[in-house]
Design a protein around this motif. Structure first.
Motif, PDB file in Angstrom:
ATOM      1  N   ASN A   1      19.788   6.459  44.485  1.00  0.00           N
ATOM      2  CA  ASN A   1      20.699   7.334  45.207  1.00  0.00           C
ATOM      3  C   ASN A   1      20.005   7.803  46.484  1.00  0.00           C
ATOM      4  O   ASN A   1      18.790   7.645  46.628  1.00  0.00           O
TER       5      ASN A   1
ATOM      6  N   LYS B   1      24.614  14.068  49.813  1.00  0.00           N
ATOM      7  CA  LYS B   1      24.292  13.116  48.761  1.00  0.00           C
ATOM      8  C   LYS B   1      25.238  11.933  48.840  1.00  0.00           C
ATOM      9  O   LYS B   1      26.448  12.092  48.990  1.00  0.00           O
TER      10      LYS B   1
ATOM     11  N   LYS C   1      26.069   9.349  46.527  1.00  0.00           N
ATOM     12  CA  LYS C   1      26.982   9.192  45.398  1.00  0.00           C
ATOM     13  C   LYS C   1      26.821  10.381  44.450  1.00  0.00           C
ATOM     14  O   LYS C   1      25.708  10.691  44.020  1.00  0.00           O
TER      15      LYS C   1
ATOM     16  N   ASN D   1      18.147   8.054  40.178  1.00  0.00           N
ATOM     17  CA  ASN D   1      19.181   8.986  40.612  1.00  0.00           C
ATOM     18  C   ASN D   1      18.651  10.151  41.436  1.00  0.00           C
ATOM     19  O   ASN D   1      19.438  10.931  41.968  1.00  0.00           O
TER      20      ASN D   1
ATOM     21  N   ASN E   1      17.158  11.716  44.818  1.00  0.00           N
ATOM     22  CA  ASN E   1      17.406  11.375  46.214  1.00  0.00           C
ATOM     23  C   ASN E   1      16.083  11.282  46.974  1.00  0.00           C
ATOM     24  O   ASN E   1      15.666  12.234  47.634  1.00  0.00           O
TER      25      ASN E   1
END
Length: 257
Positions: A117, A130, A132, A195, A197
C-alpha cells in the motif's frame, strides 16, 4: 558477493525529484542491495545528482539513444545481479523501513513477488492520501487485480527468475507495461502484500500517465483485445471487470480532452 536486491531506477530528465528518491534508497536500514540507475539519455543534470552520492552499490548506466520506457526498464534489468528486482521511479521515494520490512519473506522464498500500500503525496495541495483503504490480499491475486488494480511499480519487488521466465516487460507498451507483466505472473505466482504505507507516490502535473490519457486508453484497449484474441481463460472469467476499466479510461480521456 551478489546483492539480494537490485533496485531499478529508470531516469529520463528526472533531476527535479531525483535527490529525494536516491537518498531514500541510501537511507534504507536493509543494506544488501545495489542500484541499477539507467539514464535514458537525459539532457538535464541527473548525472551530476546521481554522482553526488558516493556509494559502490550505486551503479550507473546511460543509453546512447532515447529508448521507450519499458525497453529502458528491460535494459536496466539485464544489468541486475540480485535475486530480486525492485523498482522505484525518480519522482517517488521509500520509507527507510521499506526493504527491511520484506527481509523475512525475501529470505523465506515462498512468495514470488511483493507489493505495498502507498501514501499518495498530492504535490499541489501538499497533502498525503492513502492509496487503498482496504486490506490488500496475498496469494494468487489475479481476480483481485481484475476487480481493482492496486499495485504501483515503485513498490513492486519480483524474483528475477520470474522476470526471465516471462521475458521481462513487453516493450510495445509505454504506460501499462508493468500492469501487463503483473497480470501475466499473477495467474500462477504467489504475491505478498504489505499493508503499511512505506512508499510515497508523488502526484504532480508532470505524471506521465496523467499527461498521456489517450495513450493510456489506447494501450489498455489493445491489451484488452489481445486477451480476447488469445482466448485467455483468466481474462474471460473476469472480463466484466476489465470492460469496466476500459470504459473508465475512455471516459477519463474524453473528459480531459
Amino acid at each position: 558477493m551478489e546483492p539480494l536486491v537490485s533496485i531499478i531506477v529508470n531516469c529520463k530528465n528526472g533531476s527535479k525529484y531525483l535527490k529525494k528518491c536516491l537518498t531514500s534508497i541510501k537511507n534504507q536500514k536493509f543494506k544488501d542491495w545495489e542500484i541499477i540507475f539507467f539514464d535514458n539519455n537525459s539532457s538535464d543534470n541527473s548525472y551530476e545528482i546521481f554522482h553526488e552520492i558516493k556509494d559502490e552499490r550505486f551503479r550507473y548506466f546511460k543509453s546512447k539513444n532515447n529508448e521507450t520506457l519499458y525497453k529502458a526498464r528491460n535494459l536496466a534489468c539485464n544489468q541486475a545481479k540480485g535475486k530480486y528486482l525492485a523498482f522505484l521511479d525518480t519522482d517517488d521515494w521509500w520509507h527507510e523501513e521499506f526493504l527491511n520490512s520484506r527481509v523475512f519473506f525475501l529470505n523465506e522464498g515462498s512468495y514470488d513477488f511483493f507489493y505495498s500500500n502507498t501514501l499518495c503525496y498530492i504535490e499541489k495541495k501538499n497533502k498525503y492520501k492513502k492509496y487503498k483503504n482496504y486490506q490488500l490480499p496475498s496469494g494468487l491475486i489475479y481476480k483481485d487485480l481484475a476487480i481493482d488494480y492496486f499495485i504501483i511499480i515503485s513498490g513492486l519487488i519480483v524474483k528475477k527468475i520470474i522476470f526471465e521466465k516471462e521475458n521481462y516487460f513487453n516493450d510495445i507498451y509505454n504506460i501499462i507495461g508493468d500492469y501487463d507483466f503483473v497480470m501475466r505472473i499473477s495467474k500462477y505466482s504467489k504475491g505478498h502484500a504489505m499493508n503499511n504505507n512505506l512508499i510515497f507516490y508523488r502526484i504532480h502535473n508532470e505524471n506521465f500517465s496523467k499527461l498521456n490519457t489517450e495513450t493510456f486508453f489506447n494501450e489498455y484497449n489493445y491489451w484488452y483485445k489481445q486477451q480476447e484474441i488469445l482466448n485467455d481463460e483468466y481474462f474471460l472469467e473476469n472480463k466484466k471487470y476489465f470492460k469496466k476499466k476500459l470504459l473508465e479510461l475512455e471516459i477519463n480521456f474524453l473528459l480531459l480532452n
